[in-house]
Design an enzyme around this catalytic site. Structure first.
Site, PDB file in Angstrom:
ATOM      1  CB  ALA A   1      61.342  50.444  59.588  1.00 23.73           C
ATOM      2  CE  LYS A   2      56.341  44.753  58.420  1.00 22.41           C
ATOM      3  NZ  LYS A   2      55.805  44.735  59.535  1.00 22.41           N
TER       4      LYS A   2
END
Lengths: 266, 266
Positions: free
Chosen positions: B97-98
């Site tokens: 998802a960073k």
């Protein structure tokens, strides 16, 4: 479609720099609003939007609050974005998503927020460099890049000096502003850093700044206005979320929200 | 619940370091799979998962591909995560998802991925500093922090020298590994940087590395294994996405996916 000039004109005609942050937490919705999760969040958002739209120029939806609601949250996020665009098309609509990834993946994020949903802008993180942000540059859309954030963690890397003595956030400002002009790019600059806003304004005199950190996080509003305003008397979007959304828990909560939003008039 | 030791044992017993990246693009699903968007993506994912589960130790779901599908995408993402946890509970499940944001907002992302959904780990971006990542540290969960990414943009900031001459990514490695041990934290280190993987391994000898960039992005598998393996003969998760997912467009596409996944055996 927005440009630096059209945003300047919007701010000068509405006499406000307010961006209302729709960081809606279902636990904090006033008890007078009842129904399913979806009904409650949508009704709350719509009442806040309706009350504040005459007193702001932008709305910002932070994706985290909607993702935390499970898969229904993404539907509520989309419905809220559509509601704003239908009812208040002159408002600048920001997806506060802080995304960035390798090119073919960022392309998917761009599609999600700037094509599937009607956002005018998306916030992005610079750590992965220019090619990770490039897919977000769609015709008529803005990227809002994190430069100097409002949290304490800004000290960990953003404010640390690089080999030339200048802090990392200044390299971010320079590299991206060299590539993208003020009709495509804005920067996030936290109000909690006081005098540094003046440095940022001097480095990027034309680019808009999205400023979090006034209100619940303790940044000073008048200092922020003084330091950040551009030569046209605009150039800033000052975000306020919790302070407006949860101004009151009473049945007329939206009136309290409208009153708080007046603070951001210029 | 996973630890450094249990991951080492998982890798040594399955004799592979493969992490299968479920970057599913509906446009690339073989034509033999028909139905609604939801049916097609779920059936494709399930067939890939079933074919590769005996030949991998981890699955990674990149949120961008699901967000690009509109609000249904978030439901498909959730269903895919649940399917993996139900059918293959020994697999390490990563939300790529960073994300990262200010504390109260990161708390919402943590809830979305590590509580509402059954992910064992989430990828995060370091730019906003330690306090932006702190809410992701939940009992028994891993953070996988971007250190040196596989794209060209890694040159823009990550590989640039700080005041002490060491590049930014090394400061990220040091600051976070000083705070969080190998049972809580991993780092993303791109296979496209060749020799630098050895430097990273020497700086964080105990922490796991999640390595993208082998396969479609051109990183070398045997060099990556040689440079990145830890003293237990494990310590690496090498991601492969497109190369496996789209190994074939034929009716038996999952057999082709299984064959490609054999490459990552150790």
């Amino acid at each position: 479609m927005f440009t630096k000039n059209s945003l300047d004109q919007l701010i000068l005609s509405k006499r406000t720099v307010l961006c209302v942050g729709l960081d809606t937490d279902p636990m904090k919705i006033p008890p007078c609003i009842t129904g399913t999760l979806q009904q409650r969040v949508l009704e709350f958002n719509q009442k806040i939007i309706h009350a504040t739209a005459p007193r702001c120029v932008a709305f910002k939806i932070n994706t985290a609050f909607y993702e935390a609601m499970g898969h229904e949250g993404w539907y509520i996020l989309m419905k809220t974005a559509l509601y704003i665009k239908e009812q208040y098309p002159s408002a600048f609509l920001i997806a506060d998503a802080k995304r960035a990834d390798i090119g073919n993946t960022s392309e998917k994020y761009a599609r999600a927020f700037l094509e599937e949903m009607p956002f005018d802008a998306i916030t992005a993180s610079p750590y992965m460099g220019i090619d990770s942000i490039q897919p977000f540059f769609k015709e008529g859309k803005y990227i809002i890049l994190l430069a100097l954030t409002s949290n304490k963690g800004a000290m960990d890397f953003q404010l640390q000096p690089m080999a030339d003595g200048r802090p990392l956030y200044q390299h971010v400002l320079q590299k991206f502003s060299d590539h993208y002009d003020e009709d495509k790019l804005m920067f996030v600059a936290g109000a909690t850093h006081g005098e540094i806003l003046k440095v940022i304004r001097s480095m990027v005199p034309e680019h808009y700044l999205l400023v979090p950190g006034v209100g619940a996080q303790g940044g000073d509003l008048s200092l922020t206005l003084q330091a950040g305003i551009n030569s046209a008397g605009a150039g800033l979007l000052i975000n306020s979320s919790r302070e407006i959304l949860y101004a009151s828990n009473a049945e007329n909560f939206w009136e309290a929200a409208a009153i708080v939003s007046e603070k951001y008039g210029i």
